[in-house]
Design a protein around this motif. Structure first.
Motif, PDB file in Angstrom:
ATOM      1  N   TYR A   1       0.842  -1.197   0.000  1.00  0.00           N
ATOM      2  CA  TYR A   1       0.000   0.000   0.000  1.00  0.00           C
ATOM      3  C   TYR A   1       0.874   1.242   0.000  1.00  0.00           C
ATOM      4  CZ  TYR A   1      -3.238  -3.499   1.844  1.00  0.00           C
ATOM      5  OH  TYR A   1      -3.989  -4.633   2.025  1.00  0.00           O
ATOM      6  N   TYR A   2       0.539   2.199  -0.884  1.00  0.00           N
ATOM      7  CA  TYR A   2       1.108   3.548  -0.771  1.00  0.00           C
ATOM      8  C   TYR A   2       0.069   4.348   0.008  1.00  0.00           C
ATOM      9  CZ  TYR A   2       4.469   2.585  -4.557  1.00  0.00           C
ATOM     10  OH  TYR A   2       5.471   2.082  -5.337  1.00  0.00           O
ATOM     11  N   GLY A   3       0.257   4.520   1.288  1.00  0.00           N
ATOM     12  CA  GLY A   3      -0.764   5.177   2.097  1.00  0.00           C
ATOM     13  C   GLY A   3      -2.046   4.357   2.047  1.00  0.00           C
TER      14      GLY A   3
ATOM     15  N   GLN B   1      -3.813   0.715  -2.566  1.00  0.00           N
ATOM     16  CA  GLN B   1      -3.187  -0.603  -2.673  1.00  0.00           C
ATOM     17  C   GLN B   1      -2.587  -0.742  -4.062  1.00  0.00           C
ATOM     18  OE1 GLN B   1      -5.616  -3.961  -1.618  1.00  0.00           O
ATOM     19  NE2 GLN B   1      -3.834  -5.301  -1.571  1.00  0.00           N
ATOM     20  N   ALA B   2      -1.270  -0.923  -4.137  1.00  0.00           N
ATOM     21  CA  ALA B   2      -0.605  -1.019  -5.434  1.00  0.00           C
ATOM     22  C   ALA B   2      -0.342  -2.466  -5.841  1.00  0.00           C
ATOM     23  CB  ALA B   2       0.703  -0.243  -5.420  1.00  0.00           C
ATOM     24  N   LEU B   3      -0.239  -3.368  -4.867  1.00  0.00           N
ATOM     25  CA  LEU B   3      -0.045  -4.785  -5.186  1.00  0.00           C
ATOM     26  C   LEU B   3      -1.044  -5.612  -4.385  1.00  0.00           C
ATOM     27  CD1 LEU B   3       3.870  -5.024  -5.047  1.00  0.00           C
ATOM     28  CD2 LEU B   3       2.449  -4.955  -7.103  1.00  0.00           C
TER      29      LEU B   3
ATOM     30  N   GLY C   1       3.158  -5.775 -18.551  1.00  0.00           N
ATOM     31  CA  GLY C   1       1.858  -5.236 -18.189  1.00  0.00           C
ATOM     32  C   GLY C   1       1.834  -3.752 -18.474  1.00  0.00           C
ATOM     33  N   PRO C   2       0.616  -3.195 -18.541  1.00  0.00           N
ATOM     34  CA  PRO C   2       0.504  -1.770 -18.873  1.00  0.00           C
ATOM     35  C   PRO C   2       1.115  -0.878 -17.793  1.00  0.00           C
ATOM     36  CG  PRO C   2      -1.640  -2.669 -18.265  1.00  0.00           C
ATOM     37  CD  PRO C   2      -0.706  -3.823 -18.359  1.00  0.00           C
ATOM     38  N   SER C   3       1.381   0.341 -18.160  1.00  0.00           N
ATOM     39  CA  SER C   3       1.938   1.340 -17.252  1.00  0.00           C
ATOM     40  C   SER C   3       1.084   1.500 -16.004  1.00  0.00           C
ATOM     41  CB  SER C   3       1.936   2.673 -17.966  1.00  0.00           C
ATOM     42  OG  SER C   3       3.168   3.136 -18.131  1.00  0.00           O
ATOM     43  N   GLY C   4       1.741   1.586 -14.863  1.00  0.00           N
ATOM     44  CA  GLY C   4       1.006   1.856 -13.627  1.00  0.00           C
ATOM     45  C   GLY C   4       0.364   0.630 -13.013  1.00  0.00           C
ATOM     46  N   CYS C   5       0.709  -0.567 -13.512  1.00  0.00           N
ATOM     47  CA  CYS C   5       0.062  -1.761 -12.985  1.00  0.00           C
ATOM     48  C   CYS C   5       0.835  -2.345 -11.812  1.00  0.00           C
ATOM     49  CB  CYS C   5      -0.103  -2.808 -14.081  1.00  0.00           C
ATOM     50  SG  CYS C   5       1.466  -3.433 -14.662  1.00  0.00           S
ATOM     51  N   GLY C   6       1.969  -1.751 -11.466  1.00  0.00           N
ATOM     52  CA  GLY C   6       2.672  -2.206 -10.263  1.00  0.00           C
ATOM     53  C   GLY C   6       3.950  -2.993 -10.494  1.00  0.00           C
ATOM     54  N   LYS C   7       4.452  -3.021 -11.731  1.00  0.00           N
ATOM     55  CA  LYS C   7       5.669  -3.801 -12.016  1.00  0.00           C
ATOM     56  C   LYS C   7       6.870  -3.264 -11.247  1.00  0.00           C
ATOM     57  CE  LYS C   7       5.505  -2.782 -16.392  1.00  0.00           C
ATOM     58  NZ  LYS C   7       4.394  -1.832 -16.486  1.00  0.00           N
ATOM     59  N   SER C   8       7.069  -1.932 -11.346  1.00  0.00           N
ATOM     60  CA  SER C   8       8.220  -1.346 -10.638  1.00  0.00           C
ATOM     61  C   SER C   8       8.053  -1.499  -9.141  1.00  0.00           C
ATOM     62  CB  SER C   8       8.358   0.139 -10.966  1.00  0.00           C
ATOM     63  OG  SER C   8       8.566   0.311 -12.331  1.00  0.00           O
ATOM     64  N   THR C   9       6.845  -1.284  -8.672  1.00  0.00           N
ATOM     65  CA  THR C   9       6.580  -1.425  -7.239  1.00  0.00           C
ATOM     66  C   THR C   9       6.949  -2.823  -6.771  1.00  0.00           C
ATOM     67  OG1 THR C   9       4.801   0.173  -7.390  1.00  0.00           O
ATOM     68  CG2 THR C   9       4.785  -1.282  -5.487  1.00  0.00           C
ATOM     69  N   PHE C  10       6.549  -3.825  -7.558  1.00  0.00           N
ATOM     70  CA  PHE C  10       6.867  -5.194  -7.162  1.00  0.00           C
ATOM     71  C   PHE C  10       8.371  -5.430  -7.172  1.00  0.00           C
ATOM     72  CE2 PHE C  10       7.721  -9.641  -8.335  1.00  0.00           C
ATOM     73  CZ  PHE C  10       7.357 -10.207  -7.123  1.00  0.00           C
TER      74      PHE C  10
ATOM     75  N   LEU D   1      12.365   3.284   1.273  1.00  0.00           N
ATOM     76  CA  LEU D   1      12.793   4.678   1.215  1.00  0.00           C
ATOM     77  C   LEU D   1      11.613   5.630   1.042  1.00  0.00           C
ATOM     78  CD1 LEU D   1      15.852   4.332  -1.220  1.00  0.00           C
ATOM     79  CD2 LEU D   1      15.933   4.607   1.248  1.00  0.00           C
ATOM     80  N   ILE D   2      10.459   5.075   0.612  1.00  0.00           N
ATOM     81  CA  ILE D   2       9.299   5.937   0.372  1.00  0.00           C
ATOM     82  C   ILE D   2       8.438   5.985   1.618  1.00  0.00           C
ATOM     83  CG2 ILE D   2       7.245   6.266  -1.071  1.00  0.00           C
ATOM     84  CD1 ILE D   2       8.760   4.605  -3.225  1.00  0.00           C
ATOM     85  N   PRO D   3       8.182   7.181   2.135  1.00  0.00           N
ATOM     86  CA  PRO D   3       7.374   7.271   3.350  1.00  0.00           C
ATOM     87  C   PRO D   3       5.940   6.796   3.097  1.00  0.00           C
ATOM     88  CG  PRO D   3       8.138   9.472   2.635  1.00  0.00           C
ATOM     89  CD  PRO D   3       8.642   8.491   1.641  1.00  0.00           C
TER      90      PRO D   3
HETATM   91  N1  LIG Z   1       6.102   6.707  -4.695  1.00  0.00           N
HETATM   92  C1  LIG Z   1       4.795   6.444  -4.905  1.00  0.00           C
HETATM   93  N2  LIG Z   1       3.857   6.977  -4.106  1.00  0.00           N
HETATM   94  C2  LIG Z   1       2.553   6.740  -4.308  1.00  0.00           C
HETATM   95  N3  LIG Z   1       2.070   5.965  -5.292  1.00  0.00           N
HETATM   96  C3  LIG Z   1       2.951   5.395  -6.137  1.00  0.00           C
HETATM   97  C4  LIG Z   1       4.365   5.612  -5.985  1.00  0.00           C
HETATM   98  N4  LIG Z   1       5.008   4.938  -6.967  1.00  0.00           N
HETATM   99  C5  LIG Z   1       4.039   4.323  -7.682  1.00  0.00           C
HETATM  100  N5  LIG Z   1       2.805   4.594  -7.198  1.00  0.00           N
HETATM  101  C6  LIG Z   1       1.514   4.093  -7.722  1.00  0.00           C
HETATM  102  O1  LIG Z   1       1.531   2.690  -7.722  1.00  0.00           O
HETATM  103  C7  LIG Z   1       1.006   2.182  -8.917  1.00  0.00           C
HETATM  104  C8  LIG Z   1       2.002   1.280  -9.587  1.00  0.00           C
HETATM  105  O2  LIG Z   1       3.080   2.051 -10.092  1.00  0.00           O
HETATM  106  P1  LIG Z   1       4.385   1.395 -10.706  1.00  0.00           P
HETATM  107  O3  LIG Z   1       4.818   0.301  -9.835  1.00  0.00           O
HETATM  108  O4  LIG Z   1       5.352   2.482 -10.946  1.00  0.00           O
HETATM  109  O5  LIG Z   1       3.834   0.829 -12.080  1.00  0.00           O
HETATM  110  P2  LIG Z   1       4.608   0.324 -13.384  1.00  0.00           P
HETATM  111  O6  LIG Z   1       6.054   0.207 -13.054  1.00  0.00           O
HETATM  112  O7  LIG Z   1       3.975  -0.961 -13.718  1.00  0.00           O
HETATM  113  O8  LIG Z   1       4.354   1.335 -14.449  1.00  0.00           O
HETATM  114  C9  LIG Z   1       0.587   3.354  -9.759  1.00  0.00           C
HETATM  115  O9  LIG Z   1      -0.790   3.558  -9.607  1.00  0.00           O
HETATM  116  C10 LIG Z   1       1.345   4.507  -9.166  1.00  0.00           C
HETATM  117  O10 LIG Z   1       0.601   5.689  -9.260  1.00  0.00           O
END
Ligand SMILES: Nc1ncnc2c1ncn2[C@@H]1O[C@H](COP(=O)(O)OP(=O)(O)O)[C@@H](O)[C@H]1O
Ligand SMILES: [Mg+2]
Lengths: 313, 251
Positions: free
Chosen positions: B13-15, B18-20, B37-46, B56-58
């Protein structure tokens, strides 16, 4: 004339391409006026700068050319104008030592504060410390001098004896004065480091302290040095605050607790009391020339360092 | 095949957001696993959850577990320094430090306590060779890394990761800022590296996923929709959303 193709531009209105092809005379006129205005103002600036340079230089070298004062007299340490002894070395050294010491005190404090504000507590730093430094920059130097006079001088007198006036008081007042300069330039330098550089370091397993000490400080060294030199230049040129606490005696500046003088304090104290055209008055101009040359050297140093910084980034 | 990374019931969760959602994934050792997967689907987050860069992200909160070699990286006793030493990361934008090529590579080993010059020299040469960069830079090891081309910078960053001897390498769209020739060289390198390393790569480019990866996971809105062998996922997807995505109907 060809029929306009779209029905929006029916009547007398010329098409956009036509308008672009032949700019209206009015535009040309404003253009010309603007060019003249900027041309004139930049030349005014250049003329003022060069007249100042020429004026101070000619005034400053006059006593040497006229043979009123010799170089060996001027660069000695005996200051006794009534006996024609114009030794200014103590003041030159006084200026240099007080500003270098102030920079040495302020540099670690200022860079440390900047690290705290950007790397350790960015939120708190931005909300409280940044406005604080901005206010500190805006306080006029006479206020710093006044505070130095009423707080720092008595404090030194009580703690270490003596008069309290002197090199130490000057260094303390100046280091407080130049602290905000060093802080704000260091903050800018740290903030200009992109986030992905920091992440690269953390991702290799570096701790925050390792990232700060081995990467951030190292890569921003030219920028940090620029801030320190800028602060030093400011300290070097400061007159009022220094003159209020430094004691204004002609001693050599090698003791923290004895009253001394700097180039600026001697000039401000004596410029009103000397006769125009007298040797005494001319020697003050020679001191001004030395100040000018030193300031130019600082500027050259800063430019060189910013250039190096820009090459690195 | 042994599973190197086992993700179980993982949520992030970002605050409040829920991102994953309930991620379940077994990543095999010494294979390349692609996340698409499409942009914003959570790949980088995962990806950033695996080496806990999200710490590192509050305001980030997680539940569930990610186990590497059987040990939960989210457990209390996990040492972050050790985790990131074992799990290297390559970012989307090449991020060489503004230092010399040599110092870029030596940065990691020095942080982990190696001071001996000979040893560092050896690491620099070995990792640059591994990253197919040695021949191009061996005569200018002490000039700034910022003078390298984008493709060279990205290979330098990979060498920098290799220098701390990880066993997992995470790559977040590593080729998206590169030209086609640099991309090709990078893909060759990835295939070469999987002999020794477990690689997880996020990519926007489906041909790239098909070329370099053994396994592919398809992400959508923070969930894994489908996870299978790359070949199968691209030729015979079992979920219609996967099919829509790979045939370019959205994303
Ligand atoms: N630092 C952050 N703070 C809050 N929300 C974030 C942050 N980074 C990503 N998100 C949100 O999490 C979701 C997944 O993002 P991200 O993992 O970057 O997707 P992808 O890499 O698949 O494009 C998006 O909805 C994005 O807005
Ligand atoms: Mg991404």
């Amino acid at each position: 004339m060809a029929q306009p193709l779209s029905n929006e531009t029916v009547e007398s209105k010329p098409s956009l391409s036509e308008e672009l092809r032949k700019p209206l005379p009015k535009i040309l006129q404003t253009e010309r006026r603007g060019r003249i205005l900027t041309f004139v103002s930049s030349w005014v600036l250049i003329v003022i700068l060069f007249s100042l340079l020429i004026f101070i230089t000619s005034k400053g070298i006059a006593p040497f050319i006229k043979g009123e004062v010799s170089f060996s007299n001027f660069f000695s340490t005996t200051w006794n104008p009534s006996a024609n002894a114009y030794g200014s070395l103590s003041f030159i050294l006084g200026s240099l030592i007080v500003s270098v010491c102030a920079a040495l005190v302020s540099a670690p404090l200022g860079i440390g504060a900047a690290i705290f504000m950007t790397e350790i507590a960015p939120n708190w730093g931005r909300k409280i410390l940044q406005p604080t430094t901005e206010i500190l920059v805006g306080i006029p130097s006479v206020v710093y001098g006044f505070v130095g006079l009423t707080v720092i001088v008595p404090f030194i007198r009580e703690q270490f004896g003596g008069l309290g006036f002197g090199l130490l008081a000057g260094v303390i007042v100046l280091s407080i004065m130049i602290l905000p300069t060093i802080v704000s330039i260091s903050v800018d330098t740290f903030q200009s480091i992109p986030r992905h550089i920091r992440e690269g370091s953390y991702a290799l397993g570096a701790t925050r302290w390792q990232t700060i000490s081995r990467l951030l400080i190292r890569t921003s060294l030219p920028g940090l040095m620029t801030g320190v030199v800028l602060g030093m230049a400011r300290a070097f040129g400061e007159a009022l605050a220094v003159q209020m606490v430094i004691g204004n005696s002609t001693n050599l500046p090698f003791d923290l607790f004895t009253p001394i003088s700097t180039l600026t304090s001697i000039i401000t104290l004596n410029m009103g009391n000397t006769v125009q055209g007298s040797t005494y008055n001319s020697v003050l101009w020679s001191m001004a020339l030395i100040l000018l040359i030193m300031t130019l050297l600082f500027i050259v140093l800063i430019r060189w360092m910013t250039k190096r910084r820009d090459q690195l980034q | 095949m042994a599973d190197k990374i086992v993700v179980h019931d993982f949520n992030l969760y970002y605050g409040e957001n829920q991102a994953l959602k309930d991620i379940e994934l077994n990543i095999e050792e010494k294979k390349v696993t692609a996340l698409i997967g499409p942009s914003g689907c959570g790949k980088s987050t995962f990806l950033r959850s695996i080496n806990r860069m999200n710490d590192l992200i509050p305001g980030v909160r997680t539940t569930g577990s990610i186990k590497i070699d059987g040990k939960n990286v989210y457990s209390e006793e996990q040492d972050l320094v050790l985790l990131r030493k074992h799990v290297g990361m390559v970012f989307q934008q090449p991020n060489p430090f503004p230092l010399s090529i040599y110092d870029n590579i030596a940065y990691g080993p020095r942080i982990h306590g190696i001071k001996d010059r000979k040893k560092l020299d050896e690491i620099v040469e070995r990792t640059l060779t591994q990253a197919n960069l040695w021949d191009e830079v061996k005569d200018r090891l002490h000039s700034s890394a910022l003078g390298l081309s984008g493709g060279q910078q990205q290979r330098l960053v990979i060498a920098r990761v290799l220098a701390v001897q990880p066993d997992v390498i995470l790559m977040d769209e590593p080729a998206s800022a590169l030209d086609p020739i640099s991309t090709e060289r990078l893909e060759e390198l990835i295939i070469q590296l999987k002999e020794e390393y477990t690689i997880v790569i996020v990519t926007h480019n489906m041909q790239q996923a098909a070329r370099v990866s053994d396994m592919t996971a398809f992400f959508l809105n923070g969930e894994i929709i489908e996870y299978s062998e790359t070949n199968r996922l691209f030729t015979n997807p079992s979920d219609s959303r996967t099919e829509d995505y790979i045939s370019g109907r959205f994303g």
